[in-house]
Design a protein around this motif. Structure first.
Motif, PDB file in Angstrom:
ATOM      1  N   LEU B 158      13.144 -15.336  -5.796  1.00 34.68           N
ATOM      2  CA  LEU B 158      11.765 -15.725  -5.484  1.00 34.68           C
ATOM      3  C   LEU B 158      11.201 -14.879  -4.346  1.00 34.68           C
ATOM      4  CD1 LEU B 158      11.957 -19.590  -5.888  1.00 34.68           C
ATOM      5  CD2 LEU B 158      10.954 -17.917  -7.435  1.00 34.68           C
ATOM      6  N   LYS B 159      12.068 -14.537  -3.392  1.00 30.84           N
ATOM      7  CA  LYS B 159      11.635 -13.653  -2.299  1.00 30.84           C
ATOM      8  C   LYS B 159      11.133 -12.334  -2.872  1.00 30.84           C
ATOM      9  CE  LYS B 159      11.935 -15.392   1.733  1.00 30.84           C
ATOM     10  NZ  LYS B 159      10.810 -15.275   2.653  1.00 30.84           N
ATOM     11  N   ARG B 160      11.891 -11.809  -3.858  1.00 38.65           N
ATOM     12  CA  ARG B 160      11.488 -10.539  -4.456  1.00 38.65           C
ATOM     13  C   ARG B 160      10.226 -10.704  -5.299  1.00 38.65           C
ATOM     14  NH1 ARG B 160      16.258  -8.775  -7.588  1.00 38.65           N
ATOM     15  NH2 ARG B 160      17.080 -10.860  -7.185  1.00 38.65           N
ATOM     16  N   LEU B 161      10.115 -11.874  -5.928  1.00 36.96           N
ATOM     17  CA  LEU B 161       8.904 -12.136  -6.725  1.00 36.96           C
ATOM     18  C   LEU B 161       7.665 -12.132  -5.814  1.00 36.96           C
ATOM     19  CD1 LEU B 161       7.439 -12.825  -9.299  1.00 36.96           C
ATOM     20  CD2 LEU B 161       8.101 -15.212  -9.020  1.00 36.96           C
ATOM     21  N   GLU B 162       7.816 -12.704  -4.620  1.00 36.08           N
ATOM     22  CA  GLU B 162       6.685 -12.698  -3.681  1.00 36.08           C
ATOM     23  C   GLU B 162       6.308 -11.278  -3.283  1.00 36.08           C
ATOM     24  OE1 GLU B 162       6.230 -15.054  -0.327  1.00 36.08           O
ATOM     25  OE2 GLU B 162       5.911 -16.870  -1.507  1.00 36.08           O
ATOM     26  N   ILE B 163       7.326 -10.432  -3.133  1.00 38.11           N
ATOM     27  CA  ILE B 163       7.019  -9.039  -2.785  1.00 38.11           C
ATOM     28  C   ILE B 163       6.264  -8.382  -3.930  1.00 38.11           C
ATOM     29  CG2 ILE B 163       8.004  -6.783  -2.224  1.00 38.11           C
ATOM     30  CD1 ILE B 163      10.347  -8.244  -0.913  1.00 38.11           C
ATOM     31  N   ALA B 164       6.717  -8.636  -5.158  1.00 40.61           N
ATOM     32  CA  ALA B 164       6.035  -8.052  -6.315  1.00 40.61           C
ATOM     33  C   ALA B 164       4.585  -8.526  -6.372  1.00 40.61           C
ATOM     34  CB  ALA B 164       6.763  -8.435  -7.606  1.00 40.61           C
ATOM     35  N   ARG B 165       4.383  -9.822  -6.151  1.00 40.08           N
ATOM     36  CA  ARG B 165       3.032 -10.370  -6.206  1.00 40.08           C
ATOM     37  C   ARG B 165       2.154  -9.745  -5.116  1.00 40.08           C
ATOM     38  NH1 ARG B 165       2.827 -16.610  -5.291  1.00 40.08           N
ATOM     39  NH2 ARG B 165       2.914 -15.950  -3.112  1.00 40.08           N
ATOM     40  N   ALA B 166       2.742  -9.568  -3.921  1.00 44.44           N
ATOM     41  CA  ALA B 166       1.968  -8.981  -2.822  1.00 44.44           C
ATOM     42  C   ALA B 166       1.630  -7.526  -3.126  1.00 44.44           C
ATOM     43  CB  ALA B 166       2.750  -9.088  -1.523  1.00 44.44           C
ATOM     44  N   LEU B 167       2.565  -6.803  -3.756  1.00 43.69           N
ATOM     45  CA  LEU B 167       2.321  -5.397  -4.086  1.00 43.69           C
ATOM     46  C   LEU B 167       1.276  -5.258  -5.181  1.00 43.69           C
ATOM     47  CD1 LEU B 167       5.902  -3.843  -4.019  1.00 43.69           C
ATOM     48  CD2 LEU B 167       4.015  -3.423  -2.432  1.00 43.69           C
ATOM     49  N   ALA B 168       1.165  -6.292  -6.013  1.00 47.08           N
ATOM     50  CA  ALA B 168       0.219  -6.247  -7.125  1.00 47.08           C
ATOM     51  C   ALA B 168      -1.218  -6.083  -6.630  1.00 47.08           C
ATOM     52  CB  ALA B 168       0.337  -7.508  -7.984  1.00 47.08           C
ATOM     53  N   LEU B 169      -1.477  -6.486  -5.404  1.00 52.63           N
ATOM     54  CA  LEU B 169      -2.830  -6.340  -4.860  1.00 52.63           C
ATOM     55  C   LEU B 169      -3.149  -4.895  -4.509  1.00 52.63           C
ATOM     56  CD1 LEU B 169      -2.097  -9.481  -3.988  1.00 52.63           C
ATOM     57  CD2 LEU B 169      -4.192  -9.195  -2.692  1.00 52.63           C
ATOM     58  N   ASN B 170      -2.113  -4.034  -4.596  1.00 53.70           N
ATOM     59  CA  ASN B 170      -2.266  -2.650  -4.205  1.00 53.70           C
ATOM     60  C   ASN B 170      -2.812  -2.566  -2.776  1.00 53.70           C
ATOM     61  OD1 ASN B 170      -2.116   0.043  -4.492  1.00 53.70           O
ATOM     62  ND2 ASN B 170      -3.983   0.266  -5.711  1.00 53.70           N
ATOM     63  N   PRO B 171      -2.082  -3.188  -1.826  1.00 58.27           N
ATOM     64  CA  PRO B 171      -2.640  -3.358  -0.475  1.00 58.27           C
ATOM     65  C   PRO B 171      -2.613  -2.076   0.347  1.00 58.27           C
ATOM     66  CG  PRO B 171      -0.393  -4.163  -0.533  1.00 58.27           C
ATOM     67  CD  PRO B 171      -0.723  -3.734  -1.951  1.00 58.27           C
ATOM     68  N   LYS B 172      -3.457  -2.074   1.365  1.00 53.81           N
ATOM     69  CA  LYS B 172      -3.409  -1.004   2.364  1.00 53.81           C
ATOM     70  C   LYS B 172      -2.517  -1.438   3.515  1.00 53.81           C
ATOM     71  CE  LYS B 172      -7.949  -0.547   2.643  1.00 53.81           C
ATOM     72  NZ  LYS B 172      -9.263  -0.115   3.145  1.00 53.81           N
ATOM     73  N   VAL B 173      -2.531  -2.779   3.756  1.00 50.22           N
ATOM     74  CA  VAL B 173      -1.685  -3.350   4.803  1.00 50.22           C
ATOM     75  C   VAL B 173      -0.876  -4.476   4.189  1.00 50.22           C
ATOM     76  CG1 VAL B 173      -1.654  -4.591   6.990  1.00 50.22           C
ATOM     77  CG2 VAL B 173      -3.396  -2.835   6.579  1.00 50.22           C
ATOM     78  N   LEU B 174       0.447  -4.443   4.423  1.00 51.02           N
ATOM     79  CA  LEU B 174       1.328  -5.440   3.826  1.00 51.02           C
ATOM     80  C   LEU B 174       2.123  -6.141   4.922  1.00 51.02           C
ATOM     81  CD1 LEU B 174       2.673  -6.680   1.284  1.00 51.02           C
ATOM     82  CD2 LEU B 174       4.199  -4.705   1.254  1.00 51.02           C
TER      83      LEU B 174
END
Ligand SMILES: Nc1ncnc2c1ncn2[C@@H]1O[C@H](COP(=O)(O)OP(=O)(O)OP(=O)(O)O)[C@@H](O)[C@H]1O
Ligand SMILES: [Mg+2]
Lengths: 318, 259
Positions: B158-174
């Motif tokens: 689930l920790k990795r899933l959260e990272i994937a979800r956060a990356l999906a936004l194509n962020p400038k700041v993470l």
């Protein structure tokens, strides 16, 4: 070919609507069937609001009241065709939902339940008290939709019961189709996301207040059309359609069948519509029955009847 | 390179407790800045203020030079800020794939009417998001769990899933709040590589992590918090030798980092 869950649900629903009349012992059952579909339509709206978005309304009968009385009043006072009156009712309901929901849905917690409770009571009071317009508690006549006569002209001669059975069934199918489209769409995903974790939904960019408002307005439109259908098929309507008991009935039907699934909720509408018909003793204790059903479901079948049954079947089948 | 995220004098109090007080630093494009400190130091609170979950009591947060102090999280998401949560915030009853797709919300959402009617435009948007989400799941090693209900996965997954979800936004700041918690050594190393990779693509990363080896290995810059205040900052070597830091950690974790 493998069916998607959406196709499977629609197929099951269409088959049920088309095939059950072969088992009807008498013409009376068309009427019961039509009633189930009308309730099913309102409950499908509850699935979107409560099952998808996790918001609770205790006043959806208010929108059903608006839809029903639009069909009674707009043809007489505005000269609208009853079908257009139903559309007008839906627009009005949507606008009311927007007005009621907008300030409330910015807040966290159960404010929506309280506010909608108040809204439902208000509509019910207006319908009861503004006799000059609504004729009060005695009810008011609703003009004929005219579609049955039209079909007859085209050579399709249906009895009144048959017509309303199939017409309501068709409306329910359309309603279910829309709700299922929504489920697996960006908007539906946003609603289910905020249901799962509001804070995470915000962080991925969901405007939570706006998304909740969308669900609320859509579900109000469902309730409104359900009220219109009821009024049109009865050709008569009383303020009971907007009553608190009707609101509770909608929520209980959805929760009993499974508020997370369209088919489940319609199943719940079926059971709670049939039960008072089958066991007339229950008719007198309907409020008691609703309360009991709600409690038992909450304790024993959190996800609702149909999902629990399906899980059992799959569990033993595998 | 200019600072993508910069905070100045940030502070908040909870009923008299100064959870965070006068903290400031900045994160540049492609940089990994770590915030470390003992339990209750105020790291998560700091993240919550930056990401708009809490309204800061004092100070300023800027994103690419724009003042975004206390801005709503969904508006911050539009401006390129994305985060994960220490205490998982997963959409439990959705599938793993749907959780990742949810990260595409801003790019996949359009007209509600199109969604209700299932119009081709709506389906096309959803399909693009779905493909992107699948690729991201593969990147965090969850592609085989895509169709499973997220609530049934183990903590590390689930920790990795959260990272994937956060990356999906194509962020400038993470912002990553303890991404390696609950993960085994192999998984931790994978996350480690993933973070470095994301930073290399130009994303500014702010990391909270208790795994000191990982922090020392991948950080460009470390900020140390204790009792809500910044007690030290600098590159990993400097910070790990800082007497105030060693005192705050009672020696244990600082030793661990050296060894
Ligand atoms: N919403 C809140 N209300 C009251 N106190 C809070 C709130 N959020 C955090 N705190 C307090 O602020 C302090 C900092 O907590 P925070 O969660 O930021 O620590 P942390 O550095 O993330 O710790 P950990 O390493 O355990 O995650 C703690 O004393 C905590 O109890
Ligand atoms: Mg923390």
């Amino acid at each position: 070919m493998k069916l998607t869950p959406k196709q499977a649900t629609l197929l099951v629903l269409a088959a049920l609507i088309a095939l059950t009349p072969f088992f009807f012992p008498s013409g009376y059952y068309y009427r019961v069937g039509a009633l189930i579909f009308v309730n099913g339509l309102a409950v499908t709206g509850i699935v979107i609001l409560t099952g998808y978005a996790g918001q609770v309304s205790l006043g959806h009968a208010g929108f059903a009241g608006i839809g029903a009385y639009a069909c009674a009043l707009a043809p007489v006072h505005l000269g609208l065709h009853p079908a257009l009156a139903a559309v007008l009712g839906a627009i009005l309901s949507g606008c009311m939902a927007w007005l009621v929901g907008r300030p409330i849905l910015r807040l966290k917690g159960y404010y929506l339940a309280v506010a909608t409770l108040g809204f439902g009571i208000l509509v019910s009071m207006v319908l009861n008290n503004e006799r000059w317009l609504t004729r009060g508690p005695d009810g008011i006549d609703v003009p004929d939709l005219g579609l049955r006569g039209l079909l007859k002209g085209w050579g399709l001669d249906l009895s009144n019961g048959e017509f309303w059975y199939f017409f309501s069934g068709l409306c329910l199918l359309v309603g279910a189709w829309l709700a299922l489209n929504l489920y697996d769409s960006p908007t539906g995903r946003a609603l289910r996301a905020l249901h799962g974790s509001e804070i995470a939904a915000r962080v991925v960019g969901v405007d939570v207040a706006r998304a909740k408002l969308q669900a609320f307005v859509i579900s109000a439109v469902y309730a409104s059309f359900s009220g219109s259908l009821l009024a049109l098929q009865n050709k008569f309507v009383t303020p009971d359609v907007a009553g608190f008991m009707h609101s509770i009935e909608m929520v209980t039907m959805a929760v009993l069948g499974g508020v997370g699934s369209v088919l489940g909720a319609i199943f719940g509408a079926g059971i709670l519509t049939l039960l008072p018909q089958a066991l007339t003793v229950f008719a007198e204790y309907e409020q008691l029955l609703l309360g009991l059903v709600m409690m038992l479901v909450m304790i024993f079948l959190r996800e609702g009847l149909l999902p629990s049954i399906l899980r059992k079947i799959r569990g033993t089948g595998e | 390179m200019s600072a993508l995220l910069s905070i100045e004098g940030l502070g908040i109090t909870f009923g008299g407790l100064k959870a965070v007080h006068d903290v400031g630093f900045s994160v540049r494009e492609g940089e990994i800045v770590s915030v470390i400190g003992p339990n209750g130091a105020g790291k998560t609170t700091l993240f919550n203020m930056i990401s708009g979950v809490y309204q800061p009591g004092a100070g300023r947060v800027s994103l690419s030079g724009e003042d975004v102090t206390g801005m709503r999280p969904d508006l911050l998401a539009r401006r390129g800020l994305s985060r994960t949560f220490q205490n998982l915030q997963i959409f439990q009853s959705m599938t793993v794939l749907e959780n990742a797709i949810a990260g595409y919300h801003l790019r996949e959402s359009g007209s509600v009417l199109a969604d209700l009617l299932g119009l081709p435009a709506s389906r096309r948007r959803a399909l693009t998001a779905r493909e992107g989400a699948r690729a991201l799941l593969a990147r965090v090693g969850l592609d085989r769990a895509a169709e499973r209900e997220a609530g049934n996965l183990c903590y590390g997954a689930l920790k990795r899933l959260e990272i994937a979800r956060a990356l999906a936004l194509n962020p400038k700041v993470l912002l990553l709040d303890e991404p390696a918690a609950g993960c085994n050594a192999v998984e931790t190393e994978e996350i480690d590589h993933l973070i470095a990779e994301v930073a290399a693509s130009g994303v500014a990363i702010l990391l909270v992590e208790h795994d000191m080896k990982m922090v020392m290995r991948i950080s460009n810059h470390i900020v140390v918090l204790d009792h809500g205040e910044k007690i030290a900052e600098g590159d990993p070597a400097t910070v790990s030798r800082d007497p105030a830091v060693i005192a705050a950690y009672l020696g244990t974790e600082a030793d661990h980092a050296d060894g």
